[in-house]
Design a protein around this motif. Structure first.
Motif, PDB file in Angstrom:
ATOM      1  N   ASN A 184       0.159  -1.458   0.071  1.00 16.56           N
ATOM      2  CA  ASN A 184      -0.220  -0.003   0.471  1.00 16.56           C
ATOM      3  C   ASN A 184       0.070   0.994   0.183  1.00 16.56           C
TER       4      ASN A 184
ATOM      5  N   LEU B 192       0.504 -12.340  -2.510  1.00 19.83           N
ATOM      6  CA  LEU B 192       0.658 -10.780  -3.243  1.00 19.83           C
ATOM      7  C   LEU B 192       1.198 -10.970  -4.534  1.00 19.83           C
TER       8      LEU B 192
ATOM      9  N   GLU C 227       0.174 -11.745  -7.782  1.00 17.75           N
ATOM     10  CA  GLU C 227       0.147 -10.504  -8.678  1.00 17.75           C
ATOM     11  C   GLU C 227      -0.027  -9.030  -8.587  1.00 17.75           C
ATOM     12  N   GLN C 228      -0.816  -8.748  -7.523  1.00 15.13           N
ATOM     13  CA  GLN C 228      -0.621  -7.013  -7.190  1.00 15.13           C
ATOM     14  C   GLN C 228       0.414  -6.781  -7.189  1.00 15.13           C
TER      15      GLN C 228
ATOM     16  N   MET D  19       2.260  -3.890 -10.092  1.00 17.44           N
ATOM     17  CA  MET D  19       2.308  -2.317 -10.038  1.00 17.44           C
ATOM     18  C   MET D  19       3.553  -1.830 -10.678  1.00 17.44           C
TER      19      MET D  19
END
Length: 171
Positions: free
Chosen positions: A127, A157, A159-160, A164
């Motif tokens: 984040n 995480l 994929e995220q 990004m």
């Protein structure tokens, strides 16, 4: 909401009364009281309102989670250091839906105070990387993404993080 030290005093009193019951030959009462003292000790390390806020977040009930966190008036005195980290982490997650600038402050404070699980720390860094990316701080975002990738041992995480990184290439 009890102060964290009151919970320890309460546990000590329950243990003392349990030992007194054992001395008075009331074995059942003594054992029960000693086992009962585990509740305030557990709540010393795991705050009840943070646990309830996590349960609400699992159901995607952000107002409900916010309501439970609002019961904690002074987190510095009521919570242990790691609990303060989770307090800020939960506030950051809820604010990341609406206000990224305030969420960044809470996430940085959560990283500073520390989180118990690596997965939570990875989400926090992810984040923070997203916030850094929206503010055009590519180097900071890259470092945070790499730290999040190291902390994400289960690959939840993945994929995220890759998404990004693809967005950062377009910057």
């Amino acid at each position: 909401m009890f102060h964290k030290n009151i919970k320890l005093v309460l546990a000590g009193l329950i243990i003392a009364s349990g030992i007194w019951q054992l001395i008075e030959s009331n074995i059942g009462n003594g054992i029960f009281l000693i086992l009962l003292s585990a509740i305030p000790i557990f709540l010393y390390f795991k705050n009840e309102f943070i646990l309830l806020a996590f349960l609400k977040l699992r159901k995607q009930d952000f107002p409900g989670a916010q309501k439970w966190l609002a019961y904690i008036k002074k987190p510095e005195s009521a919570l242990v250091r790691k609990q303060q980290g989770y307090f800020n982490y939960l506030h950051g997650i809820m604010l990341s839906q609406t206000n990224l600038i305030q969420a960044e402050k809470f996430f940085k404070k959560a990283v500073e105070l520390g989180l118990t699980m690596d997965m939570d720390l990875a989400v926090c860094k992810l984040n923070l990387a997203g916030v850094a990316m929206t503010r055009r701080r590519k180097l900071e975002a890259t470092n945070l993404l790499n730290e999040a990738k190291k902390l994400d041992k289960q690959g939840m995480l993945k994929e995220q993080i890759t998404m990004m990184k693809e967005q950062m290439k377009k910057m």
